[in-house]
Design an enzyme around this catalytic site. Structure first.
Site, PDB file in Angstrom:
ATOM      1  CB  CYS A   9      -0.287 -29.735  99.171  1.00  0.00           C
ATOM      2  SG  CYS A   9      -0.757 -28.249  98.274  1.00  0.00           S
ATOM      3  CB  CYS A  23      -2.134 -26.743 100.699  1.00  0.00           C
ATOM      4  SG  CYS A  23      -2.416 -27.575  99.157  1.00  0.00           S
ATOM      5  CG  ASP A  24      -0.553 -27.891 104.186  1.00  0.00           C
ATOM      6  OD1 ASP A  24      -1.608 -27.255 104.306  1.00  0.00           O
ATOM      7  OD2 ASP A  24      -0.523 -29.116 103.942  1.00  0.00           O
TER       8      ASP A  24
END
Ligand code: NAP
Length: 313
Positions: free
Chosen positions: A136, A139-140
Site C-alpha cells: 500500500c 499508507c506507507d
C-alpha cells in the site's frame, strides 16, 4: 454470551458495493444492517485520487467512501464497526457471528467483502513485511521520503502506486514480468514520461534483500524471464502491486466459487448458489473490478434481495 440480533437484510462489507446495497435496501424499507469488516470503506480508503467516478473529475478515495457511508446512514441503514468471523448458510435465517460476539440472524444476505492485495509469496517478502515491504503506497509511501523504491506489477494499481511514490522517493523503479503493461493508456503515458520513474521489463523478483539488525530492505534481486540473468537493484522500500484476490474465505465450502475463489453468481444477477444469499463487487467480479461497477452490483443485490424477500412472504 454476546448479543443476539435479527435483521431482514444483512450486508457484509463496506466498499462501494456494500454501501450502495445499503442505500437501495434502506429505501426499500428493509432496514438493512452493514457490518463494515476489517477495512471500513474498503480498498478506496487506501488510494488517493479517483478520476473515474462519474460526476466527479477528481475525488479522494477516502472522501468518496466517507460520503457513501454518510449516504447509507442518512437513508436509514445501520452501519456497524465489526467483523464477521463465521457464517452459516445451511439454514434460514442465515447466521453470522462477529468478532464482538454478536450472533446475527438475517432473512437475506448481501456479501460484499471485496478483495485483498496479493503477495508474491517469497520467504524474503514475508521476512520484511512492515520493514520495507508493503502492498500500500498510500499508507506507507511517506516513509520513503528521499529514498529509492521498487514497485512490482503491470496493472493500474502498480502504475498508480509508482506515480504516487514519486511524491516522496528520489527514484521509483517499476518491475514488470512482461514487455507491456495492462494499465490504462492514460496512466501508462504518465508513467513512461515521468523523469523519476524507470521501468525494468521482462523481469521477476527473485528475492528481497535486506538486513536484520535493524530489519530493513536494502534492495531486490531480479531475474530476467528469458535469459535467467540476475541483477540487484538497491532500494529502501518494495511495493507489491500484483492484483487482488477475492475475500471469500467466509463462504468457502458453502457457496459455489469459481475462477480462483470468486463467488459465482447467475449471469446478469447477484444470485449465488444459495437462495437468499447475494454477492456484489470484487468478491464476485474478476473482470471489471471498478468502484462504479461494484456500486452497480450493490444496487442489483439490494433489488434482487428485495424481490426474493417479497417472494418468500
Ligand atoms: P491487475 O490488473 O490484475 O494487474 C496485476 C498485475 O500484476 C499484472 O500486470 C500482472 O502481470 C502482475 N502480476 C500478477 N501476478 C504476478 C506475479 N506473481 N509476479 C509478478 N507480477 C505479477 O491488478 P490491479 O492493478 O491491482 O488492478 C485490479 C483491478 O482494479 C483492475 O481491474 C484495475 O483496472 C482496477 N483498478 C482501477 C483503477 C482505476 O481505474 N484508476 C486503479 C486501480 C485498480 P501480467 O500483466 O503479466 O498478467
Amino acid at each position: 454470551m454476546g448479543e443476539a440480533r435479527h435483521t431482514r437484510v444483512l450486508i457484509i462489507g463496506s466498499g462501494p458495493a456494500g454501501y450502495t446495497a445499503a442505500v437501495y435496501a434502506a429505501r426499500a424499507m428493509l432496514s438493512p444492517v452493514v457490518i463494515q469488516g476489517m477495512q471500513p470503506g474498503g480498498q478506496l480508503t487506501i488510494t488517493t485520487e479517483v478520476e473515474n467516478w462519474p460526476g466527479r473529475t477528481e475525488v479522494q478515495g477516502p472522501d468518496l467512501m466517507a460520503q457513501m457511508e454518510e449516504h447509507a446512514r442518512a437513508t436509514g441503514a445501520e452501519v456497524i464497526a465489526d467483523i464477521v468471523t463465521r457464517l452459516d448458510l445451511s439454514a434460514r435465517p442465515f447466521v453470522a457471528r462477529t468478532d464482538s460476539g454478536t450472533r446475527w440472524t438475517a432473512d437475506a444476505l448481501i456479501l460484499a467483502t471485496g478483495a485483498q492485495a496479493r503477495w508474491l509469496g517469497l520467504p524474503s517478502e514475508e521476512r520484511f513485511k512492515g520493514f520495507g515491504v508493503s502492498a500500500c503506497a498510500t499508507c506507507d509511501g511517506f516513509f520513503y521520503r528521499g529514498r529509492e523504491v521498487v514497485v512490482v506489477g503491470g496493472g493500474n494499481t502498480a502504475v498508480e502506486e509508482a506515480l504516487f511514490l514519486t511524491n516522496f522517493a528520489t527514484k521509483v523503479t517499476l518491475v514488470h514480468r512482461r514487455d507491456s503493461l495492462r494499465a490504462e493508456r492514460i496512466l501508462q503515458e504518465r508513467l513512461l514520461r515521468h523523469p523519476k520513474i524507470a521501468v525494468i521489463w521482462n523481469s521477476e523478483v527473485a528475492e528481497i534483500l535486506g538486513e536484520d539488525n535493524p530489519p530493513g530492505v536494502t534492495g531486490v534481486r531480479l531475474r530476467h524471464v528469458a535469459t535467467g540473468e540476475t541483477q540487484d537493484i538497491p532500494c529502501a522500500g518494495f511495493f507489491v502491486a500484483i492484483g487482488h484476490a477475492p475475500a471469500s474465505e467466509l463462504v468457502q465450502g458453502q457457496l459455489e466459487l469459481h475462477n480462483g475463489g470468486y463467488v459465482k453468481v447467475e449471469p446478469g444477477s447477484t444470485r449465488t448458489s444459495v437462495p437468499g444469499v447475494f454477492a456484489a463487487g470484487d468478491l464476485t467480479d474478476h473482470i471489471y473490478r471498478q468502484a462504479v461497477t461494484s456500486a452497480g452490483m450493490g444496487c442489483m443485490a439490494a433489488l434482487d434481495a428485495e424481490r426474493w424477500l417479497a417472494g418468500q412472504e
